[in-house]
Design an enzyme around this catalytic site. Structure first.
Site, mmCIF file in Angstrom:
data_model
loop_
_atom_site.group_PDB
_atom_site.id
_atom_site.type_symbol
_atom_site.label_atom_id
_atom_site.label_comp_id
_atom_site.label_asym_id
_atom_site.label_seq_id
_atom_site.Cartn_x
_atom_site.Cartn_y
_atom_site.Cartn_z
ATOM 1 N N TYR A 296 -1.898 -0.427 11.112
ATOM 2 C CA TYR A 296 -2.058 -1.106 9.812
ATOM 3 C C TYR A 296 -0.851 -0.838 8.917
ATOM 4 C CZ TYR A 296 -3.340 -1.596 4.889
ATOM 5 O OH TYR A 296 -3.317 -1.905 3.556
ATOM 6 N N LYS B 270 2.094 -3.349 7.375
ATOM 7 C CA LYS B 270 2.352 -3.541 5.939
ATOM 8 C C LYS B 270 3.810 -3.178 5.621
ATOM 9 C CE LYS B 270 -0.110 -4.586 3.025
ATOM 10 N NZ LYS B 270 -0.528 -5.931 2.493
ATOM 11 N N THR C 215 0.821 -1.203 0.000
ATOM 12 C CA THR C 215 0.000 0.000 0.000
ATOM 13 C C THR C 215 0.861 1.261 0.000
ATOM 14 O OG1 THR C 215 -1.487 1.266 1.435
ATOM 15 C CG2 THR C 215 -0.123 -0.348 2.533
ATOM 16 N N ASP C 216 0.279 2.351 -0.477
ATOM 17 C CA ASP C 216 0.991 3.640 -0.422
ATOM 18 C C ASP C 216 1.074 4.161 1.020
ATOM 19 O OD1 ASP C 216 -1.697 4.311 -0.067
ATOM 20 O OD2 ASP C 216 -1.718 5.894 -1.580
ATOM 21 N N GLU C 217 0.272 3.570 1.936
ATOM 22 C CA GLU C 217 0.253 4.073 3.317
ATOM 23 C C GLU C 217 1.571 3.850 4.042
ATOM 24 O OE1 GLU C 217 -3.119 3.424 5.772
ATOM 25 O OE2 GLU C 217 -4.526 3.664 4.131
HETATM 26 P P1 NAD Z 1 -9.983 -7.186 2.339
HETATM 27 O O1 NAD Z 1 -9.952 -6.799 3.767
HETATM 28 O O2 NAD Z 1 -11.193 -6.904 1.525
HETATM 29 O O3 NAD Z 1 -9.688 -8.748 2.183
HETATM 30 C C1 NAD Z 1 -8.652 -9.389 2.890
HETATM 31 C C2 NAD Z 1 -8.786 -10.887 2.651
HETATM 32 O O4 NAD Z 1 -7.716 -11.536 3.325
HETATM 33 C C3 NAD Z 1 -10.097 -11.471 3.203
HETATM 34 O O5 NAD Z 1 -10.659 -12.359 2.265
HETATM 35 C C4 NAD Z 1 -9.647 -12.223 4.454
HETATM 36 O O6 NAD Z 1 -10.477 -13.322 4.783
HETATM 37 C C5 NAD Z 1 -8.250 -12.660 4.047
HETATM 38 N N1 NAD Z 1 -7.398 -12.909 5.210
HETATM 39 C C6 NAD Z 1 -7.218 -12.112 6.301
HETATM 40 N N2 NAD Z 1 -6.395 -12.704 7.167
HETATM 41 C C7 NAD Z 1 -6.013 -13.891 6.604
HETATM 42 C C8 NAD Z 1 -5.165 -14.941 7.017
HETATM 43 N N3 NAD Z 1 -4.518 -14.923 8.189
HETATM 44 N N4 NAD Z 1 -4.993 -16.001 6.175
HETATM 45 C C9 NAD Z 1 -5.647 -16.049 4.991
HETATM 46 N N5 NAD Z 1 -6.482 -15.091 4.569
HETATM 47 C C10 NAD Z 1 -6.664 -14.020 5.366
HETATM 48 O O7 NAD Z 1 -8.684 -6.511 1.715
HETATM 49 P P2 NAD Z 1 -8.454 -5.759 0.324
HETATM 50 O O8 NAD Z 1 -8.940 -4.372 0.452
HETATM 51 O O9 NAD Z 1 -8.923 -6.621 -0.782
HETATM 52 O O10 NAD Z 1 -6.855 -5.705 0.319
HETATM 53 C C11 NAD Z 1 -6.095 -6.787 -0.221
HETATM 54 C C12 NAD Z 1 -4.622 -6.440 -0.148
HETATM 55 O O11 NAD Z 1 -4.367 -5.233 -0.853
HETATM 56 C C13 NAD Z 1 -4.099 -6.190 1.276
HETATM 57 O O12 NAD Z 1 -2.810 -6.733 1.379
HETATM 58 C C14 NAD Z 1 -4.066 -4.677 1.403
HETATM 59 O O13 NAD Z 1 -3.085 -4.255 2.329
HETATM 60 C C15 NAD Z 1 -3.695 -4.286 -0.021
HETATM 61 N N6 NAD Z 1 -4.146 -2.953 -0.457
HETATM 62 C C16 NAD Z 1 -5.462 -2.603 -0.330
HETATM 63 C C17 NAD Z 1 -5.878 -1.365 -0.816
HETATM 64 C C18 NAD Z 1 -7.326 -0.934 -0.730
HETATM 65 O O14 NAD Z 1 -7.616 0.220 -1.036
HETATM 66 N N7 NAD Z 1 -8.254 -1.794 -0.362
HETATM 67 C C19 NAD Z 1 -4.954 -0.511 -1.407
HETATM 68 C C20 NAD Z 1 -3.614 -0.906 -1.494
HETATM 69 C C21 NAD Z 1 -3.222 -2.145 -1.037
HETATM 70 O O1 DAU Z 2 -4.073 3.954 0.585
HETATM 71 C C1 DAU Z 2 -4.342 2.588 0.474
HETATM 72 C C2 DAU Z 2 -5.159 2.136 1.657
HETATM 73 O O2 DAU Z 2 -6.465 2.642 1.465
HETATM 74 C C3 DAU Z 2 -5.193 0.629 1.854
HETATM 75 O O3 DAU Z 2 -3.906 0.178 2.128
HETATM 76 C C4 DAU Z 2 -6.126 0.263 3.005
HETATM 77 O O4 DAU Z 2 -6.238 -1.138 3.126
HETATM 78 C C5 DAU Z 2 -7.497 0.849 2.720
HETATM 79 O O5 DAU Z 2 -8.352 0.601 3.814
HETATM 80 C C6 DAU Z 2 -7.400 2.354 2.469
HETATM 81 O O6 DAU Z 2 -7.080 3.071 3.694
HETATM 82 P P1 DAU Z 2 -7.788 4.455 4.069
HETATM 83 O O7 DAU Z 2 -7.717 4.630 5.519
HETATM 84 O O8 DAU Z 2 -7.286 5.568 3.209
HETATM 85 O O9 DAU Z 2 -9.307 4.107 3.562
HETATM 86 P P2 DAU Z 2 -10.724 4.398 4.219
HETATM 87 O O10 DAU Z 2 -11.743 4.047 3.202
HETATM 88 O O11 DAU Z 2 -10.849 3.811 5.573
HETATM 89 O O12 DAU Z 2 -10.711 5.980 4.392
HETATM 90 C C7 DAU Z 2 -10.563 6.848 3.267
HETATM 91 C C8 DAU Z 2 -10.595 8.277 3.785
HETATM 92 O O13 DAU Z 2 -11.934 8.573 4.256
HETATM 93 C C9 DAU Z 2 -9.686 8.545 4.954
HETATM 94 O O14 DAU Z 2 -9.210 9.879 4.886
HETATM 95 C C10 DAU Z 2 -10.612 8.412 6.174
HETATM 96 C C11 DAU Z 2 -11.938 8.912 5.634
HETATM 97 N N1 DAU Z 2 -13.148 8.317 6.232
HETATM 98 C C12 DAU Z 2 -13.236 6.964 6.288
HETATM 99 C C13 DAU Z 2 -14.346 6.354 6.848
HETATM 100 C C14 DAU Z 2 -14.431 4.854 6.930
HETATM 101 C C15 DAU Z 2 -14.182 9.139 6.679
HETATM 102 O O15 DAU Z 2 -14.122 10.380 6.590
HETATM 103 N N2 DAU Z 2 -15.292 8.519 7.215
HETATM 104 C C16 DAU Z 2 -15.409 7.181 7.334
HETATM 105 O O16 DAU Z 2 -16.444 6.699 7.875
#
Ligand code: NAD
Ligand code: DAU
Length: 337
Positions: free
Chosen positions: A150, A154, A123-125
């Site tokens: 988190y 990562k 992730t970019d985080e």
């Molecule tokens: P998600 O939370 O929707 O899904 C995570 C999945 O991992 C679920 O199916 C869960 O059951 C499985 N999981 C969790 N713990 C596990 C374990 N111990 N063993 C096996 N499976 C397990 O997540 P997502 O949003 O699809 O993110 C997927 C990946 O992409 C993550 O590594 C996250 O850090 C990365 N990522 C997400 C975003 C985003 O915006 N969602 C952005 C950048 C990177």
């Molecule tokens: O940048 C990549 C990341 O993006 C991934 O690595 C993470 O897995 C994914 O959860 C996401 O993280 P963020 O914290 O940026 O996403 P989230 O959707 O939780 O929040 C997006 C923005 O919105 C953030 O500034 C917080 C704000 N927010 C979020 C929620 C859930 C609100 O203002 N209200 C809310 O209820």
């Protein structure tokens, strides 16, 4: 080619499996997922009779299951993680267990099985936070500075992946991607939370002043980026992946959703800010564009329209989630039902 996808029942993982089998129908996929609250096999129901797809329920922290799942695998694509920043503030321990220890177990098994590629989804985080109004962006040279449990977990996993490449010669690639949105995203994240709350006639909780900035990418574009990295990426390299040309605040994102659903701004509710809330993310994705020819196909306008349409058409998918354990999480996080 045989792929082991971890976390394939989650949001991006399930979109990736659909994407991969559509674009590479000759390949086969093993999906190893422990089915946490975020894992949902309904996302993959259409593949249940596909002979190229197999599901294994198990945790990446379990060396025995991982060693079985990885047998004969060419490429590992590692999505499995705990992913929600707010949950990492409520309870960090499981983030370390899955994201750090789980990744290490998987890396050990990958070395032993001599896989041809270990692609780590990050992730970019991990880069921390940028200032509002600045033109700086994250790129592959940005120093790590994670600021939430988190992102720290990562970051640790990224370091482990690079350490296994150096120490054991594991052929790795890493992508650090920005915020994804699209079908099958669990409605705890901003965009699906906003859409589904509005469809239920509820308000959208906005943290702090709402002027926080994220880089948004339609999930299918992320899947395409992983594809090009697997096919054309250089072993050992990291690629930053993002989707936006300019900064857009959370409030602007929510206003676009209100507009798409023909609602007005009275549906916005300002709530307590997230502790340690990262102000701004922006991603310079020129390396993957110049070296591998990838750029996003969806702009935000088209991506958000497709996403709103999907949540409107798939109410049973999210209503089911929102009626269960989710209610307890929502009450704990937002102090209301
Ligand atoms: P998600 O939370 O929707 O899904 C995570 C999945 O991992 C679920 O199916 C869960 O059951 C499985 N999981 C969790 N713990 C596990 C374990 N111990 N063993 C096996 N499976 C397990 O997540 P997502 O949003 O699809 O993110 C997927 C990946 O992409 C993550 O590594 C996250 O850090 C990365 N990522 C997400 C975003 C985003 O915006 N969602 C952005 C950048 C990177
Ligand atoms: O940048 C990549 C990341 O993006 C991934 O690595 C993470 O897995 C994914 O959860 C996401 O993280 P963020 O914290 O940026 O996403 P989230 O959707 O939780 O929040 C997006 C923005 O919105 C953030 O500034 C917080 C704000 N927010 C979020 C929620 C859930 C609100 O203002 N209200 C809310 O209820």
């Amino acid at each position: 080619m045989k792929l082991l996808v971890t976390g394939g029942a989650g949001f991006i993982g399930s979109n990736f499996i659909h994407y991969w089998l559509k674009n590479h129908p000759e390949d086969s996929i093993i999906n190893l997922d422990s089915l946490t609250y975020a894992g949902n096999l309904e996302n993959l129901a259409a593949l249940k009779d596909n002979p190229h797809y197999r599901f294994i329920k198990g945790s990446i922290t379990d060396p025995k299951i991982v060693e079985q799942a990885i047998q004969g695998v060419d490429w590992v694509v590692h999505f499995a993680a705990e992913t929600h920043v707010d949950r990492s503030i409520l309870g960090p321990a499981v983030f370390i267990e899955t994201n750090v220890l789980g990744t290490q177990v998987l890396l050990d098994a990958a070395v032993k099985a001599q896989v041809k590629r270990f692609h780590h989804i990050s992730t970019d985080e991990v880069f921390g936070a940028l200032k509002l109004g600045d033109n700086k962006k994250f790129d592959e040279q940005t120093p790590y500075n994670p600021r939430s449990p988190y992102s720290a977990s990562k970051a640790a996993s990224d370091h482990l992946v690079r350490a296994y490449a150096e120490t054991f010669g594991l052929p790795i690639t890493i992508s650090n991607c920005s915020n994804n949105y699209g079908p099958y995203q669990f409605p705890e994240k901003l965009i699906p939370l906003a859409i589904t709350n509005l469809l239920e006639g509820k308000k959208v909780p906005v943290y702090g002043d709402g002027l926080y900035v994220r880089d948004w990418l339609y999930v299918q574009d992320h899947c395409r980026a992983i594809d090009v990295i697997l096919q054309k990426g250089t072993v050992g390299e990291t690629y930053c992946v993002g989707g936006m040309a300019k900064d857009v605040s959370n409030l602007e994102i929510i206003k676009a959703i209100l507009n798409g659903l023909k609602k007005d701004e009275s549906a916005i509710e300002y709530v307590k800010d997230r502790p340690g809330h990262d102000r701004r993310y922006a991603v310079d994705f020129s390396k993957i564009t110049q070296e591998l020819g990838w750029k996003p196909a969806f702009d935000f306008e088209h991506g958000i329209k497709a996403t709103i349409d999907w949540y409107m058409k798939n109410k049973s998918w999210w209503a089911h989630i929102k009626s269960g354990e989710y209610k307890n999480y929502y009450a704990k996080q937002y102090g209301r039902k």
